[in-house]
Write a protein that holds these residues in place. Structure first.
Motif, PDB file in Angstrom:
ATOM      1  N   ALA A 121      21.546 -25.042   0.430  1.00 35.15           N
ATOM      2  CA  ALA A 121      22.109 -24.235  -0.569  1.00 35.15           C
ATOM      3  C   ALA A 121      21.090 -24.226  -1.847  1.00 35.15           C
ATOM      4  O   ALA A 121      20.791 -23.047  -2.375  1.00 35.15           O
ATOM      5  N   LEU A 122      20.968 -25.252  -2.244  1.00 31.16           N
ATOM      6  CA  LEU A 122      20.136 -25.568  -3.602  1.00 31.16           C
ATOM      7  C   LEU A 122      18.753 -24.672  -3.362  1.00 31.16           C
ATOM      8  O   LEU A 122      18.351 -24.137  -4.174  1.00 31.16           O
ATOM      9  N   TYR A 123      17.804 -24.954  -2.127  1.00 32.26           N
ATOM     10  CA  TYR A 123      16.854 -24.438  -1.974  1.00 32.26           C
ATOM     11  C   TYR A 123      17.168 -22.764  -2.110  1.00 32.26           C
ATOM     12  O   TYR A 123      16.272 -21.945  -2.465  1.00 32.26           O
ATOM     13  N   GLY A 124      18.106 -22.372  -1.496  1.00 28.32           N
ATOM     14  CA  GLY A 124      18.354 -20.959  -1.162  1.00 28.32           C
ATOM     15  C   GLY A 124      18.616 -20.466  -2.747  1.00 28.32           C
ATOM     16  O   GLY A 124      18.094 -19.234  -2.777  1.00 28.32           O
ATOM     17  N   GLY A 125      19.210 -21.188  -3.710  1.00 26.09           N
ATOM     18  CA  GLY A 125      19.392 -20.655  -4.996  1.00 26.09           C
ATOM     19  C   GLY A 125      18.089 -20.517  -5.744  1.00 26.09           C
ATOM     20  O   GLY A 125      17.823 -19.751  -6.572  1.00 26.09           O
ATOM     21  N   ILE A 126      17.332 -21.825  -5.549  1.00 27.22           N
ATOM     22  CA  ILE A 126      15.915 -21.559  -6.348  1.00 27.22           C
ATOM     23  C   ILE A 126      15.254 -20.673  -5.942  1.00 27.22           C
ATOM     24  O   ILE A 126      14.592 -19.822  -6.923  1.00 27.22           O
ATOM     25  N   ARG A 127      15.195 -20.025  -4.730  1.00 20.07           N
ATOM     26  CA  ARG A 127      14.224 -19.070  -4.194  1.00 20.07           C
ATOM     27  C   ARG A 127      14.724 -17.715  -4.779  1.00 20.07           C
ATOM     28  O   ARG A 127      13.856 -16.926  -4.619  1.00 20.07           O
ATOM     29  N   LEU A 128      15.962 -17.714  -5.374  1.00 20.64           N
ATOM     30  CA  LEU A 128      16.128 -16.513  -6.063  1.00 20.64           C
ATOM     31  C   LEU A 128      15.865 -16.401  -7.400  1.00 20.64           C
ATOM     32  O   LEU A 128      15.883 -15.162  -7.841  1.00 20.64           O
ATOM     33  N   LEU A 129      15.265 -17.375  -7.806  1.00 22.72           N
ATOM     34  CA  LEU A 129      14.787 -17.333  -9.130  1.00 22.72           C
ATOM     35  C   LEU A 129      13.439 -16.706  -9.507  1.00 22.72           C
ATOM     36  O   LEU A 129      12.685 -16.694  -8.430  1.00 22.72           O
ATOM     37  N   ALA A 130      13.279 -16.187 -10.387  1.00 21.03           N
ATOM     38  CA  ALA A 130      11.819 -15.611 -10.757  1.00 21.03           C
ATOM     39  C   ALA A 130      10.804 -16.420 -10.861  1.00 21.03           C
ATOM     40  O   ALA A 130      10.833 -17.329 -11.230  1.00 21.03           O
ATOM     41  N   GLY A 131       9.730 -16.124  -9.971  1.00 18.40           N
ATOM     42  CA  GLY A 131       8.411 -16.943  -9.906  1.00 18.40           C
ATOM     43  C   GLY A 131       8.665 -17.950  -8.764  1.00 18.40           C
ATOM     44  O   GLY A 131       7.676 -18.744  -8.522  1.00 18.40           O
ATOM     45  N   SER A 132       9.740 -18.356  -8.220  1.00 20.36           N
ATOM     46  CA  SER A 132      10.085 -19.416  -7.083  1.00 20.36           C
ATOM     47  C   SER A 132       9.430 -19.122  -6.020  1.00 20.36           C
ATOM     48  O   SER A 132       9.037 -20.031  -5.256  1.00 20.36           O
ATOM     49  N   ARG A 133       8.711 -17.898  -5.825  1.00 24.71           N
ATOM     50  CA  ARG A 133       8.045 -17.788  -4.548  1.00 24.71           C
ATOM     51  C   ARG A 133       6.383 -17.765  -4.621  1.00 24.71           C
ATOM     52  O   ARG A 133       5.850 -17.470  -3.880  1.00 24.71           O
ATOM     53  N   ASP A 134       6.011 -18.129  -5.835  1.00 22.09           N
ATOM     54  CA  ASP A 134       4.662 -18.263  -6.300  1.00 22.09           C
ATOM     55  C   ASP A 134       4.475 -19.687  -6.217  1.00 22.09           C
ATOM     56  O   ASP A 134       5.198 -20.591  -6.367  1.00 22.09           O
TER      57      ASP A 134
ATOM     58  N   ALA B 135      23.018 -15.981  11.702  1.00 24.42           N
ATOM     59  CA  ALA B 135      22.825 -14.611  11.455  1.00 24.42           C
ATOM     60  C   ALA B 135      22.561 -13.907  10.073  1.00 24.42           C
ATOM     61  O   ALA B 135      21.884 -13.101   9.960  1.00 24.42           O
ATOM     62  N   MET B 136      23.274 -14.745   9.281  1.00 27.57           N
ATOM     63  CA  MET B 136      23.181 -14.175   7.753  1.00 27.57           C
ATOM     64  C   MET B 136      21.694 -14.565   7.151  1.00 27.57           C
ATOM     65  O   MET B 136      21.220 -13.755   6.835  1.00 27.57           O
ATOM     66  N   THR B 137      21.342 -15.724   7.524  1.00 29.85           N
ATOM     67  CA  THR B 137      19.726 -15.996   7.043  1.00 29.85           C
ATOM     68  C   THR B 137      18.761 -15.181   7.744  1.00 29.85           C
ATOM     69  O   THR B 137      17.899 -14.927   7.089  1.00 29.85           O
ATOM     70  N   ALA B 138      19.085 -14.781   9.129  1.00 30.41           N
ATOM     71  CA  ALA B 138      18.003 -14.120   9.917  1.00 30.41           C
ATOM     72  C   ALA B 138      18.022 -12.746   9.292  1.00 30.41           C
ATOM     73  O   ALA B 138      17.071 -11.862   9.015  1.00 30.41           O
ATOM     74  N   ALA B 139      19.109 -12.197   8.749  1.00 26.30           N
ATOM     75  CA  ALA B 139      19.129 -10.903   8.070  1.00 26.30           C
ATOM     76  C   ALA B 139      18.571 -10.860   6.541  1.00 26.30           C
ATOM     77  O   ALA B 139      17.997  -9.763   6.216  1.00 26.30           O
ATOM     78  N   ASP B 140      18.803 -11.743   6.035  1.00 24.96           N
ATOM     79  CA  ASP B 140      18.266 -11.847   4.642  1.00 24.96           C
ATOM     80  C   ASP B 140      18.429 -13.141   4.081  1.00 24.96           C
ATOM     81  O   ASP B 140      19.416 -13.706   4.114  1.00 24.96           O
ATOM     82  N   LEU B 141      17.207 -13.724   3.673  1.00 28.46           N
ATOM     83  CA  LEU B 141      16.874 -15.123   3.102  1.00 28.46           C
ATOM     84  C   LEU B 141      17.741 -15.407   1.689  1.00 28.46           C
ATOM     85  O   LEU B 141      18.075 -16.728   1.727  1.00 28.46           O
ATOM     86  N   ALA B 142      17.919 -14.212   1.354  1.00 32.06           N
ATOM     87  CA  ALA B 142      19.028 -14.385  -0.054  1.00 32.06           C
ATOM     88  C   ALA B 142      20.224 -14.914   0.203  1.00 32.06           C
ATOM     89  O   ALA B 142      20.960 -15.321  -0.628  1.00 32.06           O
ATOM     90  N   LEU B 143      20.635 -14.679   1.600  1.00 31.27           N
ATOM     91  CA  LEU B 143      21.979 -15.209   1.878  1.00 31.27           C
ATOM     92  C   LEU B 143      22.048 -16.757   2.355  1.00 31.27           C
ATOM     93  O   LEU B 143      23.188 -17.049   2.911  1.00 31.27           O
ATOM     94  N   ILE B 144      21.133 -17.387   2.036  1.00 30.48           N
ATOM     95  CA  ILE B 144      20.945 -18.845   2.442  1.00 30.48           C
ATOM     96  C   ILE B 144      22.189 -19.578   1.705  1.00 30.48           C
ATOM     97  O   ILE B 144      23.037 -20.708   2.510  1.00 30.48           O
ATOM     98  N   PRO B 145      22.349 -19.508   0.337  1.00 32.59           N
ATOM     99  CA  PRO B 145      23.575 -20.288  -0.180  1.00 32.59           C
ATOM    100  C   PRO B 145      24.888 -20.158   0.637  1.00 32.59           C
ATOM    101  O   PRO B 145      25.690 -21.043   0.860  1.00 32.59           O
ATOM    102  N   PRO B 146      25.365 -18.910   0.790  1.00 25.70           N
ATOM    103  CA  PRO B 146      26.668 -18.665   1.582  1.00 25.70           C
ATOM    104  C   PRO B 146      26.438 -19.188   2.995  1.00 25.70           C
ATOM    105  O   PRO B 146      27.692 -19.688   3.475  1.00 25.70           O
TER     106      PRO B 146
END
Length: 202
Positions: free
Chosen positions: A22-35, A167-178
């Motif tokens: 969940a922490l990983y999923g939350g961090i990847r939602l932050l600006a610049g975290s995918r760079d 299924a949620m993560t396959a649909a959208d990685l933004a849904l990793i935390p839930p």
């Protein structure tokens, strides 16, 4: 590691694996975290630690099964092996991601490095497309086996919740935390949370 030590580790793994996910999923939602940079490295390091904690979870699941006869024991061992193979592939994938994030100087360089690594024959299916899927296939199979029959140790909803999370993560990685929350709820009885019994449940 003996069974007592494994049992002591199980609650930490059951909580820690999904929590770090969940922490990983939350961090990847932050600006610049995918760079390339601190966000990428911290997030992927947390995900790596979370994946490693799923090793004890798989071991605990296998230990809770009560297979009948040689065929049942072989099936249980095979499912566990599939799950561990997928987990190993996922760990390698995160390792590659960490390496690229550590050495890339910018986004363009990051893309070039990924292309260079993934262009090697077998890398994409083994560590990105097919290999990691084996972890979820094996995990779901083990959860299902542990939630059916008179000797079940999990409720029917454990594999259902994990399937929904996948299924949620396959649909959208933004849904990793839930999705990680669903994993935690599904696995909680394995660690004795929620009043679950160690052996069979009614």
């Amino acid at each position: 590691m003996d069974s007592t030590k494994r049992d002591r580790l199980t609650p930490y793994a059951v909580v820690g694996g999904p929590a770090l996910m969940a922490l990983y999923g939350g961090i990847r939602l932050l600006a610049g975290s995918r760079d390339p940079g601190p966000g990428w490295l911290v997030g992927h390091s947390l995900m790596l630690a979370g994946l490693l904690l799923f090793g004890p979870v798989l071991t605990a699941l296998h230990g809770r099964l009560s297979p009948r006869g040689a065929a049942g024991r072989i099936a249980a061992g095979t499912l566990t092996g599939v799950a561990f193979a997928g987990l190993a592939a996922s760990v390698v994938q995160i390792g590659i991601d960490l390496y690229v994030g550590a050495v890339a100087v910018d986004k363009a360089d990051q893309h070039r490095l990924f292309d260079r690594v993934q262009s090697h024959p077998g890398v994409l299916p083994a560590f990105y497309s097919v290999g990691p899927l084996l972890f979820y296939v094996g995990l779901l199979a083990l959860l299902t086996a542990a939630s059916v029959g008179p000797a079940r140790v999990l409720r029917w909803w454990s594999p259902v919740l994990v399937l929904c999370g996948v299924a949620m993560t396959a649909a959208d990685l933004a849904l990793i935390p839930p999705a990680a929350v669903l994993f935690l709820v599904a696995l909680a009885p394995l660690a004795g949370f929620g009043g679950a019994r160690r052996s069979a449940v009614a």
